[in-house]
Scaffold this motif. Sequence first.
Motif, PDB file in Angstrom:
ATOM      1  N   LEU A 215       0.861  -1.175   0.000  1.00  0.00           N
ATOM      2  CA  LEU A 215       0.000   0.000   0.000  1.00  0.00           C
ATOM      3  C   LEU A 215       0.900   1.229   0.000  1.00  0.00           C
ATOM      4  O   LEU A 215       1.659   1.457   0.946  1.00  0.00           O
ATOM      5  CB  LEU A 215      -0.922   0.024   1.223  1.00  0.00           C
ATOM      6  N   ALA A 216       0.830   1.988  -1.096  1.00  0.00           N
ATOM      7  CA  ALA A 216       1.635   3.207  -1.218  1.00  0.00           C
ATOM      8  C   ALA A 216       0.694   4.401  -1.278  1.00  0.00           C
ATOM      9  O   ALA A 216      -0.308   4.379  -2.006  1.00  0.00           O
ATOM     10  CB  ALA A 216       2.502   3.156  -2.467  1.00  0.00           C
ATOM     11  N   ALA A 217       1.009   5.426  -0.500  1.00  0.00           N
ATOM     12  CA  ALA A 217       0.228   6.659  -0.491  1.00  0.00           C
ATOM     13  C   ALA A 217       1.198   7.829  -0.659  1.00  0.00           C
ATOM     14  O   ALA A 217       2.278   7.838  -0.041  1.00  0.00           O
ATOM     15  CB  ALA A 217      -0.566   6.798   0.800  1.00  0.00           C
ATOM     16  N   ALA A 218       0.831   8.793  -1.505  1.00  0.00           N
ATOM     17  CA  ALA A 218       1.712   9.928  -1.781  1.00  0.00           C
ATOM     18  C   ALA A 218       0.898  11.202  -1.886  1.00  0.00           C
ATOM     19  O   ALA A 218      -0.333  11.168  -2.044  1.00  0.00           O
ATOM     20  CB  ALA A 218       2.496   9.683  -3.070  1.00  0.00           C
ATOM     21  N   ASN A 219       1.608  12.338  -1.804  1.00  0.00           N
ATOM     22  CA  ASN A 219       0.916  13.627  -1.976  1.00  0.00           C
ATOM     23  C   ASN A 219       0.499  13.843  -3.424  1.00  0.00           C
ATOM     24  O   ASN A 219      -0.592  14.338  -3.701  1.00  0.00           O
ATOM     25  CB  ASN A 219       1.824  14.784  -1.515  1.00  0.00           C
ATOM     26  N   ASP A 220       1.388  13.460  -4.343  1.00  0.00           N
ATOM     27  CA  ASP A 220       1.039  13.586  -5.751  1.00  0.00           C
ATOM     28  C   ASP A 220       1.924  12.656  -6.570  1.00  0.00           C
ATOM     29  O   ASP A 220       2.856  12.036  -6.049  1.00  0.00           O
ATOM     30  CB  ASP A 220       1.171  15.038  -6.233  1.00  0.00           C
ATOM     31  N   ALA A 221       1.595  12.520  -7.857  1.00  0.00           N
ATOM     32  CA  ALA A 221       2.361  11.677  -8.770  1.00  0.00           C
ATOM     33  C   ALA A 221       2.362  12.335 -10.144  1.00  0.00           C
ATOM     34  O   ALA A 221       1.378  12.966 -10.542  1.00  0.00           O
ATOM     35  CB  ALA A 221       1.770  10.271  -8.843  1.00  0.00           C
ATOM     36  N   ARG A 222       3.489  12.171 -10.847  1.00  0.00           N
ATOM     37  CA  ARG A 222       3.630  12.710 -12.194  1.00  0.00           C
ATOM     38  C   ARG A 222       3.934  11.570 -13.169  1.00  0.00           C
ATOM     39  O   ARG A 222       4.735  10.673 -12.866  1.00  0.00           O
ATOM     40  CB  ARG A 222       4.761  13.737 -12.240  1.00  0.00           C
ATOM     41  N   TYR A 223       3.312  11.650 -14.336  1.00  0.00           N
ATOM     42  CA  TYR A 223       3.517  10.600 -15.336  1.00  0.00           C
ATOM     43  C   TYR A 223       4.759  10.910 -16.159  1.00  0.00           C
ATOM     44  O   TYR A 223       4.949  12.040 -16.631  1.00  0.00           O
ATOM     45  CB  TYR A 223       2.303  10.499 -16.261  1.00  0.00           C
ATOM     46  N   ARG A 224       5.622   9.888 -16.337  1.00  0.00           N
ATOM     47  CA  ARG A 224       6.799   9.990 -17.182  1.00  0.00           C
ATOM     48  C   ARG A 224       6.660   8.995 -18.322  1.00  0.00           C
ATOM     49  O   ARG A 224       6.637   7.786 -18.089  1.00  0.00           O
ATOM     50  CB  ARG A 224       8.069   9.702 -16.380  1.00  0.00           C
ATOM     51  N   ARG A 225       6.568   9.510 -19.516  1.00  0.00           N
ATOM     52  CA  ARG A 225       6.338   8.664 -20.684  1.00  0.00           C
ATOM     53  C   ARG A 225       7.438   7.605 -20.825  1.00  0.00           C
ATOM     54  O   ARG A 225       8.626   7.929 -20.811  1.00  0.00           O
ATOM     55  CB  ARG A 225       6.294   9.521 -21.947  1.00  0.00           C
ATOM     56  N   GLY A 226       7.025   6.360 -20.935  1.00  0.00           N
ATOM     57  CA  GLY A 226       7.957   5.260 -21.115  1.00  0.00           C
ATOM     58  C   GLY A 226       8.574   4.739 -19.833  1.00  0.00           C
ATOM     59  O   GLY A 226       9.264   3.707 -19.850  1.00  0.00           O
ATOM     60  N   ASP A 251      10.897  10.279  -0.374  1.00  0.00           N
ATOM     61  CA  ASP A 251      10.733  11.587  -1.002  1.00  0.00           C
ATOM     62  C   ASP A 251      10.152  11.441  -2.407  1.00  0.00           C
ATOM     63  O   ASP A 251       9.282  12.208  -2.809  1.00  0.00           O
ATOM     64  CB  ASP A 251      12.077  12.321  -1.076  1.00  0.00           C
ATOM     65  N   SER A 252      10.664  10.442  -3.126  1.00  0.00           N
ATOM     66  CA  SER A 252      10.137  10.148  -4.469  1.00  0.00           C
ATOM     67  C   SER A 252      10.491   8.713  -4.830  1.00  0.00           C
ATOM     68  O   SER A 252      11.529   8.193  -4.390  1.00  0.00           O
ATOM     69  CB  SER A 252      10.713  11.113  -5.513  1.00  0.00           C
ATOM     70  N   THR A 253       9.660   8.075  -5.578  1.00  0.00           N
ATOM     71  CA  THR A 253       9.915   6.718  -6.062  1.00  0.00           C
ATOM     72  C   THR A 253       9.186   6.521  -7.381  1.00  0.00           C
ATOM     73  O   THR A 253       8.074   7.053  -7.585  1.00  0.00           O
ATOM     74  CB  THR A 253       9.462   5.655  -5.037  1.00  0.00           C
ATOM     75  N   LEU A 254       9.815   5.777  -8.258  1.00  0.00           N
ATOM     76  CA  LEU A 254       9.245   5.547  -9.589  1.00  0.00           C
ATOM     77  C   LEU A 254       8.578   4.188  -9.621  1.00  0.00           C
ATOM     78  O   LEU A 254       9.227   3.161  -9.369  1.00  0.00           O
ATOM     79  CB  LEU A 254      10.348   5.616 -10.648  1.00  0.00           C
ATOM     80  N   ASP A 255       7.282   4.161  -9.890  1.00  0.00           N
ATOM     81  CA  ASP A 255       6.529   2.908  -9.991  1.00  0.00           C
ATOM     82  C   ASP A 255       6.499   2.482 -11.453  1.00  0.00           C
ATOM     83  O   ASP A 255       5.689   2.954 -12.241  1.00  0.00           O
ATOM     84  CB  ASP A 255       5.107   3.112  -9.452  1.00  0.00           C
ATOM     85  N   ARG A 256       7.417   1.590 -11.830  1.00  0.00           N
ATOM     86  CA  ARG A 256       7.500   1.148 -13.230  1.00  0.00           C
ATOM     87  C   ARG A 256       6.374   0.193 -13.606  1.00  0.00           C
ATOM     88  O   ARG A 256       6.137  -0.044 -14.786  1.00  0.00           O
ATOM     89  CB  ARG A 256       8.860   0.482 -13.488  1.00  0.00           C
ATOM     90  N   ARG A 257       5.708  -0.396 -12.619  1.00  0.00           N
ATOM     91  CA  ARG A 257       4.597  -1.302 -12.924  1.00  0.00           C
ATOM     92  C   ARG A 257       3.299  -0.548 -13.204  1.00  0.00           C
ATOM     93  O   ARG A 257       2.346  -1.128 -13.717  1.00  0.00           O
ATOM     94  CB  ARG A 257       4.389  -2.291 -11.779  1.00  0.00           C
ATOM     95  N   MET A 258       3.270   0.700 -12.852  1.00  0.00           N
ATOM     96  CA  MET A 258       2.093   1.519 -13.148  1.00  0.00           C
ATOM     97  C   MET A 258       2.303   2.150 -14.521  1.00  0.00           C
ATOM     98  O   MET A 258       2.737   3.303 -14.659  1.00  0.00           O
ATOM     99  CB  MET A 258       1.895   2.590 -12.072  1.00  0.00           C
TER     100      MET A 258
END
Length: 386
Positions: A215-226, A251-258
């Motif tokens: 379960l991951a919860a964040a303030n916001d998320a940004r989409y990075r193409r590819g 602080d930040s983490t990239l969810d590659r499965r999303m």
Amino acid sequence: MSAAPMPVRLPAASSAARGAFSSRRRLRLGSALDRYVLTEFLKVFVVTAVGFPLLLFVIDLVDNLNKYLQRDIPRRDLLLSYAYWLPEQMFLVLPAAVLFATVFTVGAVTRHSEITAAKASGISFYRFIFPIIGGAMIATALGLGLGELAPDANATRMRLLRESKDPMGTSRANFAYAAEGGRVYQAQLLIVDSGQLVRPQIERKGNGAAYPGLLAAANDARYRRGSGWLLRNGTLHVLPGDTVIHAFAFDSTLDRRMTERPRDLLTAAKAPADMDYRELGAYIQAMERSGTDVGKLRVERMLKIAIPVTCVIILLFGAPLATSTQRGGAAYGVGLSLGTTIIFLVLIQLTRAIGGKGLIQPELAAWIPSMLFGVVGLVLLARVRT
């Protein structure tokens, strides 16, 4: 006084020649008969396989015409929607179409004594139904293809009828999205143009320490193409058991499965019925890892193969029974075919229930109707006078 003419004896080889001539005659007769039987079979098969869906289309149009008119659906899109619905309906009706074609083809040649003439020429009943077996195998191949084509065709039909949630806007508030792999996304707000999620949560069910829940919860998320989505200022909870919880701040983490794009999150996720054989298999594996009961899904997946294969099995059942249609004519054939079709559909529903509840292995449950018809068909076929 002239001598009496001596009787002429045929050489011994002439009997073999007569046998070879008879074999060639049966071969020519068999080839012509094959073409005739296959042609008659295909005529009834095509009419049934297309006619039943067309009848269903008329019923659907009558029931939903007001709804379609209120949506102001163009006439062209409405007609196309039924064309895209055809693969699914033909897939379901193929075994019944093979049964109808078998019963009417064999029943007609029986009533007109054509099968009796064929037997008198040395062609057995088993040899007589060879073309029908070939036609049923064609139906099986067609069914396997339609089963893979139907999900995408249905999705297009839903869009034409404006019943699917296509991405029409640029934002979405307070939503949940069921993704592949047993993942669920929630967010307070989605802004498509900027590729942003506000207050996103990502949840994945687990089934123990080997495959823990997340379960991951964040303030916001940004989409990075590819690459995926970059989550910022949040917490990741790892749940290997019912009571044990591990939490990690980031602080930040990239969810590659999303991998879903922002516009994809505006749409509804695919339902299992809208997946082809491969997609459904991957979905089942993901659900199994998360501890979800997938018995019903496994039955549905195997039915994508079992229903087309039933086209070959059901002719073994219909062909012997059709030899008795001369007693009741066409009405007997219609009644026999409809009754058998209803029994087959009832068995399919029982199969879904039995396999879905786990009473027997789901894949085995999907083959129960085919096995029952196959056993009865072989018994009847063995009792036919050849």
